[in-house]
Design a protein around this motif. Structure first.
Motif, PDB file in Angstrom:
ATOM      1  N   GLU A 277       0.631  -1.747   0.200  1.00 21.92           N
ATOM      2  CA  GLU A 277       0.039  -0.273   0.170  1.00 21.92           C
ATOM      3  C   GLU A 277       0.864   1.383  -0.066  1.00 21.92           C
ATOM      4  OE1 GLU A 277      -0.923  -2.025   3.865  1.00 21.92           O
ATOM      5  OE2 GLU A 277      -0.156  -2.809   1.898  1.00 21.92           O
ATOM      6  N   GLU A 278       1.721   1.349   0.285  1.00 20.06           N
ATOM      7  CA  GLU A 278       2.991   2.050   0.550  1.00 20.06           C
ATOM      8  C   GLU A 278       3.840   2.010  -0.667  1.00 20.06           C
ATOM      9  OE1 GLU A 278       5.871   4.361   4.006  1.00 20.06           O
ATOM     10  OE2 GLU A 278       4.964   2.668   4.522  1.00 20.06           O
ATOM     11  N   HIS A 279       3.783   3.298  -1.562  1.00 18.67           N
ATOM     12  CA  HIS A 279       4.652   3.751  -2.877  1.00 18.67           C
ATOM     13  C   HIS A 279       5.718   4.745  -2.596  1.00 18.67           C
ATOM     14  CE1 HIS A 279       2.137   0.639  -4.234  1.00 18.67           C
ATOM     15  NE2 HIS A 279       0.610   1.481  -4.322  1.00 18.67           N
ATOM     16  N   LEU A 280       6.259   4.979  -3.588  1.00 15.56           N
ATOM     17  CA  LEU A 280       7.684   5.579  -3.174  1.00 15.56           C
ATOM     18  C   LEU A 280       7.790   6.088  -4.615  1.00 15.56           C
ATOM     19  CD1 LEU A 280       8.351   3.998  -0.956  1.00 15.56           C
ATOM     20  CD2 LEU A 280       9.811   5.717   0.082  1.00 15.56           C
ATOM     21  N   LEU A 281       8.627   7.618  -4.959  1.00 13.47           N
ATOM     22  CA  LEU A 281       8.968   8.224  -6.329  1.00 13.47           C
ATOM     23  C   LEU A 281       9.502   8.868  -6.025  1.00 13.47           C
ATOM     24  CD1 LEU A 281       6.462   8.323  -9.429  1.00 13.47           C
ATOM     25  CD2 LEU A 281       7.920  10.193  -9.261  1.00 13.47           C
ATOM     26  N   THR A 282      11.121   8.994  -7.357  1.00 11.32           N
ATOM     27  CA  THR A 282      11.924   9.763  -7.086  1.00 11.32           C
ATOM     28  C   THR A 282      12.100  10.323  -8.710  1.00 11.32           C
ATOM     29  OG1 THR A 282      13.655   8.352  -8.163  1.00 11.32           O
ATOM     30  CG2 THR A 282      13.191   8.829  -5.316  1.00 11.32           C
ATOM     31  N   LEU A 283      12.379  10.934  -8.763  1.00 12.65           N
ATOM     32  CA  LEU A 283      11.966  12.213 -10.253  1.00 12.65           C
ATOM     33  C   LEU A 283      12.813  13.028 -10.596  1.00 12.65           C
ATOM     34  CD1 LEU A 283       8.326  13.394 -11.020  1.00 12.65           C
ATOM     35  CD2 LEU A 283       9.233  13.197  -8.648  1.00 12.65           C
ATOM     36  N   HIS A 284      13.484  13.897 -11.911  1.00 13.37           N
ATOM     37  CA  HIS A 284      13.920  14.807 -11.886  1.00 13.37           C
ATOM     38  C   HIS A 284      13.347  15.240 -12.775  1.00 13.37           C
ATOM     39  CE1 HIS A 284      18.398  12.653 -12.132  1.00 13.37           C
ATOM     40  NE2 HIS A 284      17.677  12.327 -11.611  1.00 13.37           N
ATOM     41  N   VAL A 285      13.293  17.355 -12.510  1.00 13.43           N
ATOM     42  CA  VAL A 285      12.171  17.597 -12.798  1.00 13.43           C
ATOM     43  C   VAL A 285      13.157  19.350 -13.605  1.00 13.43           C
ATOM     44  CG1 VAL A 285      10.390  19.293 -12.825  1.00 13.43           C
ATOM     45  CG2 VAL A 285      10.194  16.691 -11.897  1.00 13.43           C
ATOM     46  N   LEU A 286      12.542  19.489 -14.680  1.00 14.72           N
ATOM     47  CA  LEU A 286      13.548  20.960 -15.568  1.00 14.72           C
ATOM     48  C   LEU A 286      12.324  21.709 -15.270  1.00 14.72           C
ATOM     49  CD1 LEU A 286      15.463  21.865 -16.980  1.00 14.72           C
ATOM     50  CD2 LEU A 286      14.665  21.581 -19.084  1.00 14.72           C
ATOM     51  N   PRO A 287      11.947  22.440 -14.613  1.00 14.87           N
ATOM     52  CA  PRO A 287      11.206  23.501 -14.348  1.00 14.87           C
ATOM     53  C   PRO A 287      10.961  24.466 -15.429  1.00 14.87           C
ATOM     54  CG  PRO A 287      12.529  23.673 -12.886  1.00 14.87           C
ATOM     55  CD  PRO A 287      13.672  22.806 -13.997  1.00 14.87           C
ATOM     56  N   ALA A 288       8.899  24.575 -15.840  1.00 19.30           N
ATOM     57  CA  ALA A 288       8.917  25.615 -16.374  1.00 19.30           C
ATOM     58  C   ALA A 288       9.468  27.299 -16.537  1.00 19.30           C
ATOM     59  CB  ALA A 288       7.072  25.831 -16.175  1.00 19.30           C
ATOM     60  N   GLN A 289       9.191  27.827 -17.552  1.00 20.57           N
ATOM     61  CA  GLN A 289      10.299  29.355 -17.407  1.00 20.57           C
ATOM     62  C   GLN A 289       9.750  29.965 -16.113  1.00 20.57           C
ATOM     63  OE1 GLN A 289      12.779  30.379 -20.049  1.00 20.57           O
ATOM     64  NE2 GLN A 289      12.665  32.359 -18.831  1.00 20.57           N
ATOM     65  N   GLY A 290      10.313  30.179 -15.230  1.00 24.87           N
ATOM     66  CA  GLY A 290      10.647  31.156 -14.182  1.00 24.87           C
ATOM     67  C   GLY A 290       9.399  30.812 -13.032  1.00 24.87           C
ATOM     68  N   ALA A 291       9.558  29.067 -13.281  1.00 29.83           N
ATOM     69  CA  ALA A 291       8.926  28.685 -12.113  1.00 29.83           C
ATOM     70  C   ALA A 291      10.241  28.543 -10.812  1.00 29.83           C
ATOM     71  CB  ALA A 291       8.644  27.542 -12.599  1.00 29.83           C
ATOM     72  N   THR A 292       9.579  28.336  -9.705  1.00 26.54           N
ATOM     73  CA  THR A 292      10.639  28.553  -8.409  1.00 26.54           C
ATOM     74  C   THR A 292      11.298  26.742  -8.589  1.00 26.54           C
ATOM     75  OG1 THR A 292       9.464  28.751  -7.025  1.00 26.54           O
ATOM     76  CG2 THR A 292      10.491  30.835  -7.887  1.00 26.54           C
ATOM     77  N   SER A 293      11.876  26.962  -7.631  1.00 30.25           N
ATOM     78  CA  SER A 293      12.211  25.470  -6.910  1.00 30.25           C
ATOM     79  C   SER A 293      11.150  25.001  -6.710  1.00 30.25           C
ATOM     80  CB  SER A 293      13.184  24.867  -6.444  1.00 30.25           C
ATOM     81  OG  SER A 293      14.577  24.937  -7.865  1.00 30.25           O
ATOM     82  N   ARG A 294      10.399  25.904  -4.991  1.00 31.41           N
ATOM     83  CA  ARG A 294      10.233  25.851  -4.728  1.00 31.41           C
ATOM     84  C   ARG A 294       8.195  25.014  -5.176  1.00 31.41           C
ATOM     85  NH1 ARG A 294      10.183  23.440   0.066  1.00 31.41           N
ATOM     86  NH2 ARG A 294       8.964  21.841  -1.039  1.00 31.41           N
ATOM     87  N   ALA A 295       7.870  26.089  -5.672  1.00 32.22           N
ATOM     88  CA  ALA A 295       7.010  25.877  -6.434  1.00 32.22           C
ATOM     89  C   ALA A 295       6.725  24.906  -7.501  1.00 32.22           C
ATOM     90  CB  ALA A 295       6.859  27.215  -7.367  1.00 32.22           C
ATOM     91  N   VAL A 296       7.704  24.330  -8.333  1.00 33.67           N
ATOM     92  CA  VAL A 296       7.893  23.280  -8.517  1.00 33.67           C
ATOM     93  C   VAL A 296       7.537  21.879  -7.698  1.00 33.67           C
ATOM     94  CG1 VAL A 296       8.885  21.211 -10.566  1.00 33.67           C
ATOM     95  CG2 VAL A 296       9.275  23.646 -10.490  1.00 33.67           C
ATOM     96  N   ILE A 297       8.713  21.554  -6.808  1.00 33.12           N
ATOM     97  CA  ILE A 297       8.121  20.520  -5.514  1.00 33.12           C
ATOM     98  C   ILE A 297       7.602  20.887  -5.510  1.00 33.12           C
ATOM     99  CG2 ILE A 297       9.162  20.163  -3.702  1.00 33.12           C
ATOM    100  CD1 ILE A 297      11.827  21.242  -4.259  1.00 33.12           C
ATOM    101  N   ASP A 298       6.383  21.674  -4.603  1.00 35.61           N
ATOM    102  CA  ASP A 298       4.835  21.776  -3.874  1.00 35.61           C
ATOM    103  C   ASP A 298       4.259  20.904  -5.185  1.00 35.61           C
ATOM    104  OD1 ASP A 298       5.759  22.433  -2.032  1.00 35.61           O
ATOM    105  OD2 ASP A 298       5.291  24.733  -2.401  1.00 35.61           O
ATOM    106  N   ALA A 299       4.083  21.728  -6.064  1.00 34.67           N
ATOM    107  CA  ALA A 299       3.162  21.411  -7.007  1.00 34.67           C
ATOM    108  C   ALA A 299       2.527  19.742  -8.113  1.00 34.67           C
ATOM    109  CB  ALA A 299       2.998  21.880  -8.472  1.00 34.67           C
ATOM    110  N   VAL A 300       4.280  19.728  -7.684  1.00 35.98           N
ATOM    111  CA  VAL A 300       4.640  17.996  -8.429  1.00 35.98           C
ATOM    112  C   VAL A 300       4.054  16.928  -6.834  1.00 35.98           C
ATOM    113  CG1 VAL A 300       5.899  15.900  -8.509  1.00 35.98           C
ATOM    114  CG2 VAL A 300       6.311  18.114  -9.850  1.00 35.98           C
ATOM    115  N   LYS A 301       4.471  17.330  -5.650  1.00 38.31           N
ATOM    116  CA  LYS A 301       3.906  16.265  -4.682  1.00 38.31           C
ATOM    117  C   LYS A 301       2.179  16.546  -4.436  1.00 38.31           C
ATOM    118  CE  LYS A 301       5.616  17.153  -1.112  1.00 38.31           C
ATOM    119  NZ  LYS A 301       6.704  18.599   0.003  1.00 38.31           N
TER     120      LYS A 301
END
Length: 330
Positions: A277-301
């Motif tokens: 029942e407990e899944h984990l996931l890792t991934l690499h992300v190249l943000p869209a233009q102007g997106a901050t790391s914090r915003a990307v992390i929060d949105a993806v999660k």
């Protein structure tokens, strides 16, 4: 590019806009997070398995003696299965008990994986028992032996009642939990075995046709083998860090790129499970233009939790296209 992290059972996330290269990790940001898990199921399952163990163990000796006394293979097959059930239920209970221990630096994910190991061992035990039943049935066909229908029927009926009690206790548990399901399947197989023994006893009592005993025993063995294969296959897949059966990495990648504006490209997706029942996931992300790391992390999660029910996610932010060859859902 080394990217190793120890994760513990708590909620956290972090992000760095301009991290310093360290240990070969020179990307624009990184974040990971987990959601706390509801342990109510684990507590209930532990109690249910304990009660089922008491019921099965209490009757186990009676059925072994009864099987030897009556000379019934169907009864002995059910008794052998019940001996395995007692061991399997004890192992399952121990796995849940130990699995509740807190994570440590040496075991950063805790001990929950013991549930999967217990399920795997239980499945292998079912294979061995089914093999013994088939071999003994073949021997009985070539060399029939006397079977006492009356004692066989009495023991089988008592066994069925005990199995129904254990089944009722386990049936209210969490069936998505692989360890709980393996225990449930063990007892279900026992119920079937007791039912078959009752049918065989009635046939022998009214017709005297003793080959029905090994014949129906083989039927039980086939059912047991099917259950064993399901448990072994599922638990082995988790132990081998396979991608969860209900997740498709290509679909996750496409979903993130299509529905999360902050994501320009998602790649290097890896998913695995601690328990069924407990899944984990890792991934690499190249943000869209102007997106901050914090915003990307929060949105993806948020998207992965909402759309795919994945609460434990590690996001590695990149400030330029990844130089590593893409693989796994790229």
């Amino acid at each position: 590019m080394n990217h190793d992290h120890d994760h513990h059972d708590h909620d956290h996330a972090h992000s760095h806009e301009a991290p310093k290269p360290k240990g070969g990790h020179a990307h624009g940001g990184h974040g990971h997070g987990h959601a706390g898990h509801n342990h109510a199921h684990g507590v209930v399952d532990e109690k249910r398995i304990a009660w089922a163990f008491v019921i099965i163990a209490a009757f186990m000796g009676i059925e072994v003696v009864g099987g030897i006394w009556s000379g019934s293979l169907a009864l002995l097959a059910d008794a052998g299965h019940m001996v395995s059930d007692a061991a399997a239920l004890g192992l399952s209970w121990l796995a849940i008990r130990i699995g509740k221990r807190a994570a440590t630096d040496r075991h950063s994910y805790g001990y929950k994986r013991l549930e999967i190991l217990a399920a795997f061992v239980n499945g292998i035990a079912l294979f061995i028992i089914a093999g013994w039943i088939v071999i003994e049935a073949i021997r009985r066909f070539s060399s029939p032996s006397e079977v006492l229908g009356g004692p066989m029927l009495a023991i089988a009926v008592i066994g069925l009642l005990a199995n129904i009690g254990a089944f009722y206790v386990l049936n209210g548990g969490n069936q998505s939990n692989l360890n709980m399901r393996s225990a449930w399947l063990h007892v279900l197989g026992d119920m079937l075995g007791s039912g078959v023994a009752i049918v065989a006893a009635l046939v022998i009592m009214f017709t005297g046709w003793t080959p029905i005993d090994p014949l129906l025993s083989v039927f039980v063995a086939v059912i047991v083998l099917k259950s064993a294969w399901q448990i072994v296959r599922s638990s082995a897949h988790i132990l081998l860090e396979g991608t969860p059966m209900d997740l498709d990495l290509a679909d996750i990648k496409a979903d993130l790129e299509a529905n999360v504006p902050e994501v320009h490209d998602a790649h290097h997706l890896h998913a695995w499970s601690i328990t069924a029942e407990e899944h984990l996931l890792t991934l690499h992300v190249l943000p869209a233009q102007g997106a901050t790391s914090r915003a990307v992390i929060d949105a993806v999660k948020a998207r992965l939790a909402e759309q795919f029910s994945i609460a434990h996610v590690t996001v590695q932010i990149e400030d330029q296209p990844c130089s590593e060859p893409h693989h796994h859902a790229h």
